[in-house]
Design an enzyme around this catalytic site. Structure first.
Site, PDB file in Angstrom:
ATOM      1  N   LYS A  68       0.807  -1.234   0.000  1.00 29.55           N
ATOM      2  CA  LYS A  68       0.000   0.000   0.000  1.00 29.55           C
ATOM      3  C   LYS A  68       0.838   1.282   0.000  1.00 29.55           C
ATOM      4  CE  LYS A  68      -4.420  -1.636   1.740  1.00 29.55           C
ATOM      5  NZ  LYS A  68      -5.577  -1.338   2.599  1.00 29.55           N
ATOM      6  N   ASP A 105     -10.225   3.273   0.747  1.00 32.30           N
ATOM      7  CA  ASP A 105     -10.462   2.814   2.121  1.00 32.30           C
ATOM      8  C   ASP A 105     -11.088   3.929   2.971  1.00 32.30           C
ATOM      9  OD1 ASP A 105      -9.555   0.191   1.939  1.00 32.30           O
ATOM     10  OD2 ASP A 105      -7.485   0.714   2.451  1.00 32.30           O
TER      11      ASP A 105
HETATM   12  P1  NAP Z   1      -1.047  -3.672   9.596  1.00 28.70           P
HETATM   13  O1  NAP Z   1      -0.631  -2.463   8.860  1.00 28.70           O
HETATM   14  O2  NAP Z   1      -0.191  -4.885   9.578  1.00 28.70           O
HETATM   15  O3  NAP Z   1      -1.280  -3.211  11.135  1.00 28.70           O
HETATM   16  C1  NAP Z   1      -1.589  -4.183  12.113  1.00 28.70           C
HETATM   17  C2  NAP Z   1      -2.010  -3.511  13.426  1.00 28.70           C
HETATM   18  O4  NAP Z   1      -2.397  -4.549  14.351  1.00 28.70           O
HETATM   19  C3  NAP Z   1      -0.911  -2.712  14.106  1.00 28.70           C
HETATM   20  O5  NAP Z   1      -1.492  -1.704  14.879  1.00 28.70           O
HETATM   21  C4  NAP Z   1      -0.265  -3.785  15.019  1.00 28.70           C
HETATM   22  O6  NAP Z   1       0.385  -3.254  16.158  1.00 28.70           O
HETATM   23  C5  NAP Z   1      -1.507  -4.549  15.474  1.00 28.70           C
HETATM   24  N1  NAP Z   1      -1.188  -5.935  15.840  1.00 28.70           N
HETATM   25  C6  NAP Z   1      -0.939  -6.960  14.985  1.00 28.70           C
HETATM   26  N2  NAP Z   1      -0.709  -8.091  15.690  1.00 28.70           N
HETATM   27  C7  NAP Z   1      -0.796  -7.764  17.001  1.00 28.70           C
HETATM   28  C8  NAP Z   1      -0.638  -8.494  18.221  1.00 28.70           C
HETATM   29  N3  NAP Z   1      -0.365  -9.820  18.214  1.00 28.70           N
HETATM   30  N4  NAP Z   1      -0.815  -7.837  19.392  1.00 28.70           N
HETATM   31  C9  NAP Z   1      -1.109  -6.535  19.395  1.00 28.70           C
HETATM   32  N5  NAP Z   1      -1.260  -5.770  18.285  1.00 28.70           N
HETATM   33  C10 NAP Z   1      -1.101  -6.383  17.101  1.00 28.70           C
HETATM   34  O7  NAP Z   1      -2.483  -4.195   9.125  1.00 28.70           O
HETATM   35  P2  NAP Z   1      -3.701  -3.291   8.553  1.00 28.70           P
HETATM   36  O8  NAP Z   1      -3.649  -3.239   7.089  1.00 28.70           O
HETATM   37  O9  NAP Z   1      -3.752  -2.020   9.328  1.00 28.70           O
HETATM   38  O10 NAP Z   1      -4.965  -4.249   8.913  1.00 28.70           O
HETATM   39  C11 NAP Z   1      -5.393  -4.381  10.264  1.00 28.70           C
HETATM   40  C12 NAP Z   1      -6.755  -5.077  10.298  1.00 28.70           C
HETATM   41  O11 NAP Z   1      -7.739  -4.298   9.619  1.00 28.70           O
HETATM   42  C13 NAP Z   1      -6.774  -6.453   9.636  1.00 28.70           C
HETATM   43  O12 NAP Z   1      -7.613  -7.308  10.386  1.00 28.70           O
HETATM   44  C14 NAP Z   1      -7.408  -6.182   8.280  1.00 28.70           C
HETATM   45  O13 NAP Z   1      -8.070  -7.317   7.753  1.00 28.70           O
HETATM   46  C15 NAP Z   1      -8.403  -5.096   8.653  1.00 28.70           C
HETATM   47  N6  NAP Z   1      -8.791  -4.254   7.519  1.00 28.70           N
HETATM   48  C16 NAP Z   1     -10.084  -4.239   7.159  1.00 28.70           C
HETATM   49  C17 NAP Z   1     -10.494  -3.447   6.111  1.00 28.70           C
HETATM   50  C18 NAP Z   1     -11.947  -3.439   5.717  1.00 28.70           C
HETATM   51  O14 NAP Z   1     -12.264  -2.985   4.612  1.00 28.70           O
HETATM   52  N7  NAP Z   1     -12.840  -3.894   6.579  1.00 28.70           N
HETATM   53  C19 NAP Z   1      -9.571  -2.649   5.406  1.00 28.70           C
HETATM   54  C20 NAP Z   1      -8.224  -2.679   5.809  1.00 28.70           C
HETATM   55  C21 NAP Z   1      -7.849  -3.497   6.875  1.00 28.70           C
HETATM   56  P3  NAP Z   1       1.931  -2.736  16.063  1.00 28.70           P
HETATM   57  O15 NAP Z   1       1.871  -1.421  15.335  1.00 28.70           O
HETATM   58  O16 NAP Z   1       2.340  -2.596  17.473  1.00 28.70           O
HETATM   59  O17 NAP Z   1       2.682  -3.786  15.286  1.00 28.70           O
END
Ligand code: NAP
Length: 270
Positions: A68, A105
């Protein structure tokens, strides 16, 4: 009309629900087109865009983890996304033949809460990754009140507040929630294969809305806890379908049949 196609690219990509969503709409509208999932590794991004740009049938692609941010280097940034949201989820061939980057998004997140009066309202966001960027950008445009961002890595949370010019505080995961009109989970917690998100919702007022971006599973422990408290909820499929709808119209030139969302949600397991 010639057969046209679009794709979603990522690494990994097999789990993506985008081909199901776009495929449902293409079929419903009788459009002679395809929407496919394409595995593209980080070092293959340049070659991917070079090959697709030479194909007149390609309309563009959705972009997911981990591309992204880096995909911005391969597109024209006519909307100034780099200096604002900082991430794109769509590369699109436009009328003059240019490939531009954009982000649906933000609109997908905003649509389900567009009717809420959040001006000056306190908001809490959990997570500070890519999805949080779109959410915090939308919140900065709405003009909400103080924003609390809780994240495992607190420094990332503080940096995002500053990036989006939001007043508020960064807290570690596990800190008690402040009272807020809107609570949004943008973290991966609660997702299948990840630990659940465990938070005490009792500080939230009765009018609070709880919005979970996680869509697999659809009924997350967070949403279950919010419903148990009789709070309004928005699940992750709403944003997923909303961002896809905006992308579909840009890619295929016509709005998808949103009156069939119930059928689509059933197809997606919701
Ligand atoms: P990302 O950039 O990888 O960010 C992941 C986030 O989750 C960070 O804040 C990370 O914390 C935290 N995290 C991951 N594993 C963790 C753990 N074991 N303990 C505590 N915190 C943890 O991912 P993203 O793209 O933002 O996506 C995040 C979620 O949103 C996913 O479930 C994705 O499917 C969902 N999403 C949904 C949509 C939709 O259209 N509904 C769109 C985009 C994303 P740190 O910063 O501390 O690593």
């Amino acid at each position: 009309m010639t057969h046209i196609y679009a794709e979603v690219i990522g690494d990994p990509i097999a789990h993506s629900k985008s081909p199901l969503i776009h495929g449902f709409w293409l079929k419903a509208l009788g459009i002679d087109g395809d929407y496919r999932a394409m595995h593209v590794a980080p070092d293959g991004l340049g070659d991917y865009f070079a090959a697709r740009r030479a194909d007149p049938a390609w309309r563009g692609c959705n972009i997911t983890i981990p591309h992204k941010l880096t995909a911005l280097d391969h597109v024209e940034d006519r909307g100034g996304v780099r200096g604002t949201i900082g991430a794109i989820n769509l590369a699109l061939v436009v009328e003059d033949g240019a490939l531009i980057g954009t982000n649906t998004d933000v609109g997908g997140f905003y649509a389900p809460i567009a009717d809420l009066d959040l001006a000056d309202a306190p908001v809490t966001v959990i997570g500070a990754g890519g999805a949080a960027r779109a959410v915090l950008f939308a919140l900065s445009r709405i003009g909400v009140g103080p924003v609390t961002v809780l994240n495992r890595n607190v420094l990332k949370a503080a940096a995002l507040l500053s990036t989006f010019g939001l007043k508020g505080q960064a807290l570690p995961l596990g800190a008690p929630l402040p009272a807020a009109s809107l609570l949004v989970n943008t973290s991966a917690l609660g997702m299948a294969g990840q630990p659940p998100l465990v938070v005490d919702l009792s500080p939230l007022p009765e009018h609070a809305l709880v919005y979970d971006l996680v869509y697999a599973p659809l009924e997350t422990p967070l949403l279950a806890a919010a419903r148990a408290r009789d709070l309004d909820t928005v699940d992750g499929l709403e944003m997923l379908i909303g961002q896809a709808a905006l992308a579909f119209e840009l890619l295929f030139g016509t709005a998808p049949p949103r009156e069939r969302d119930d059928e689509l949600r059933a197809l997606l397991g919701g």
